[in-house]
Motif scaffolding. Structure first.
Motif, PDB file in Angstrom:
ATOM      1  N   ASN A 219      15.258   7.183   7.673  1.00 17.48           N
ATOM      2  CA  ASN A 219      13.707   6.712   8.018  1.00 17.48           C
ATOM      3  C   ASN A 219      13.283   5.812   7.195  1.00 17.48           C
ATOM      4  O   ASN A 219      12.308   5.114   6.929  1.00 17.48           O
ATOM      5  CB  ASN A 219      12.575   7.997   8.737  1.00 17.48           C
ATOM      6  CG  ASN A 219      13.172   8.384   9.631  1.00 17.48           C
ATOM      7  OD1 ASN A 219      13.283   8.559  10.734  1.00 17.48           O
ATOM      8  ND2 ASN A 219      12.564   9.811   9.901  1.00 17.48           N
ATOM      9  N   ASN A 247      15.432   4.418  13.710  1.00 15.96           N
ATOM     10  CA  ASN A 247      14.839   5.358  14.564  1.00 15.96           C
ATOM     11  C   ASN A 247      14.056   3.804  14.801  1.00 15.96           C
ATOM     12  O   ASN A 247      13.702   3.743  14.879  1.00 15.96           O
ATOM     13  CB  ASN A 247      14.109   5.624  13.980  1.00 15.96           C
ATOM     14  CG  ASN A 247      13.088   6.964  14.708  1.00 15.96           C
ATOM     15  OD1 ASN A 247      13.684   7.050  16.005  1.00 15.96           O
ATOM     16  ND2 ASN A 247      12.647   8.087  13.401  1.00 15.96           N
ATOM     17  N   LYS A 249      11.333   5.180  17.301  1.00 21.23           N
ATOM     18  CA  LYS A 249       9.836   4.986  16.997  1.00 21.23           C
ATOM     19  C   LYS A 249       9.371   4.418  15.354  1.00 21.23           C
ATOM     20  O   LYS A 249       8.600   4.033  15.562  1.00 21.23           O
ATOM     21  CB  LYS A 249       9.938   6.385  16.393  1.00 21.23           C
ATOM     22  CG  LYS A 249      10.218   7.807  17.206  1.00 21.23           C
ATOM     23  CD  LYS A 249      10.140   8.849  16.738  1.00 21.23           C
ATOM     24  CE  LYS A 249      10.037   9.624  17.367  1.00 21.23           C
ATOM     25  NZ  LYS A 249      10.036  11.621  17.286  1.00 21.23           N
ATOM     26  N   HIS A 250      10.510   3.154  15.206  1.00 17.25           N
ATOM     27  CA  HIS A 250       9.857   2.514  14.316  1.00 17.25           C
ATOM     28  C   HIS A 250      10.349   1.213  14.448  1.00 17.25           C
ATOM     29  O   HIS A 250       9.763  -0.095  13.855  1.00 17.25           O
ATOM     30  CB  HIS A 250      11.090   2.122  12.285  1.00 17.25           C
ATOM     31  CG  HIS A 250      11.033   4.246  12.032  1.00 17.25           C
ATOM     32  ND1 HIS A 250      11.865   4.136  11.825  1.00 17.25           N
ATOM     33  CD2 HIS A 250       9.804   4.538  12.407  1.00 17.25           C
ATOM     34  CE1 HIS A 250      11.624   5.473  11.083  1.00 17.25           C
ATOM     35  NE2 HIS A 250      10.421   6.077  11.654  1.00 17.25           N
ATOM     36  N   GLU A 252       8.343  -0.167  16.735  1.00 20.57           N
ATOM     37  CA  GLU A 252       6.577  -0.807  16.578  1.00 20.57           C
ATOM     38  C   GLU A 252       6.437  -1.228  15.387  1.00 20.57           C
ATOM     39  O   GLU A 252       5.196  -2.571  14.646  1.00 20.57           O
ATOM     40  CB  GLU A 252       5.823  -0.389  16.953  1.00 20.57           C
ATOM     41  CG  GLU A 252       4.305  -0.124  17.302  1.00 20.57           C
ATOM     42  CD  GLU A 252       4.034  -1.604  18.437  1.00 20.57           C
ATOM     43  OE1 GLU A 252       3.045  -2.333  18.266  1.00 20.57           O
ATOM     44  OE2 GLU A 252       5.075  -1.837  18.952  1.00 20.57           O
TER      45      GLU A 252
END
Length: 375
Positions: A219, A247, A249-250, A252
């Motif tokens: 991350n 990832n 999720k990153h 955005e």
């Protein structure tokens, strides 16, 4: 009259402007500017003043000591003799008196010292240039090139792809390592991709695109990629930024950093594997389309003006018949229309995504052109 002066000025300064755009000239200029910042200008100023004074004194003294030189023309000849003696090419037979011999010896001795100092400075600059270039401490000097920030397996593969592509772009690798990981054919800049100075040396402000690759699968690597995007967007918002994200999720956060293109490698691979499990041969087909070398490849191309207002069927027919290219989608601004409606008509500025073995008469979109259309 004013226009004529402007035209003449443009003609006279064009060669100089062209020289400034040559990468090697720009690299030499970068090293020269960096070295000049550490020079003792007072020493060189004193050296020049001393040299001028010695030449003047020697000229007057030789003119006075040599009877046949005591005239205005003799003074000019003595000045020429003094200058040439300092640089090591003076005529020893010019003087005949004892005082003239002594002055000639002193000038020759001083000239040897000057030539040695200048030679040492030039050799030092060349050695400094070669060492710094080999260590990645130089500046690329390129324009409209692609900068790869960071290094991983993806970066290695994409550089091979860029080398084989018809676009033929110059590639600069910016990575904090002792030696270039990309091998020959790429310019290497050692540095931190989040540093403005290192991005400047890589030529990011004048680049066509920047590709950011995370150094590992953590991350923290994604966070560093976000900082790199922010640094590039602050320095050169016109440069197209393409980011690989570990990832999902990153995504955005990367999008908020104003990256132009985002690719989640793991998500793409997993979805391709799923499709291949359901429909055999999909993976091989996609790999062949997006990879360089032999076989068909994927391109985004500009369309001729006479294609404007064509229907989708007419566009596909003309691309196939005139360029042996298969239409996949039409790009309009930042939207890609894979399956346009039946009443679709091609507008000026639209581009096409095609599959072809060679572009032929079609022209591929450059990264900076794509950014202008999208933004």
């Amino acid at each position: 009259m004013r226009r004529a002066r402007a035209w003449l000025f443009g003609v006279l300064t064009a060669p100089r402007r062209a020289l400034r755009h040559i990468p090697v000239i720009r690299r030499v200029g970068f090293h020269a500017q960096r070295l000049s910042e550490g020079l003792d200008l007072h020493f060189f100023r004193t050296l020049v003043i001393s040299l001028t004074g010695i030449v003047v004194v020697a000229t007057v003294a030789v003119t006075a000591l040599e009877p046949e030189k005591r005239s205005l023309s003799g003074l000019v000849d003595s000045a020429y003799w003094a200058v040439t003696t300092v640089i090591g090419s003076g005529d020893a037979s010019y003087v005949t008196s004892g005082g003239g011999y002594i002055i000639g010896w002193l000038l020759a001795f001083f000239g040897v010292a000057i030539v040695a100092a200048l030679t040492a400075a030039i050799v030092g600059f060349v050695i400094e240039f070669l060492l710094k270039e080999g260590q990645g401490m130089g500046a690329s000097g390129y324009r409209d090139h692609i900068v790869v920030c960071g290094w991983n397996g993806t970066a290695r593969e994409l550089i091979e792809e860029l080398k084989s592509d018809e676009f033929d772009a110059k590639v600069v690798v910016l990575h904090d390592t002792e030696r270039s990981p990309a091998g020959p054919g790429c310019y290497f800049v050692r540095g931190d991709a989040t540093s403005a100075d290192d991005l400047e040396r890589a030529g990011v402000p004048e680049a066509a695109a920047a590709i950011i690759c995370p150094s590992d699968s953590s991350n923290e690597a994604d966070m560093r990629s976000i900082l790199t995007v922010l640094a590039i967007e602050t320095m050169a918002p016109q440069v197209r930024t393409v980011v690989e994200v570990n990832n999902p999720k990153h995504v955005e956060h990367v999008r908020r950093a104003k990256a132009d293109e985002i690719l989640v490698t793991s998500r793409l691979a997993s979805r391709l594997l799923a499709r291949t499990a359901l429909y055999p041969g999909i993976a091989a087909l996609v790999t062949d389309i997006v990879s360089g070398g032999e076989g068909s490849e994927l391109y985004r191309v500009r369309l001729p003006d006479d294609y404007v207002d064509l229907t989708l069927d007419d566009l596909a027919t003309r691309l196939r018949g005139e360029h042996n290219a298969t239409l996949l989608a039409v790009a309009r601004g930042d939207h890609t229309l894979v399956n346009p409606p039946t009443d679709f008509r091609l507008a000026r500025g639209d581009t096409a995504v095609v599959v072809a073995e060679t572009l032929g008469d079609l022209h591929p979109m450059r990264p900076d052109e794509a950014l202008d259309l999208d933004g």
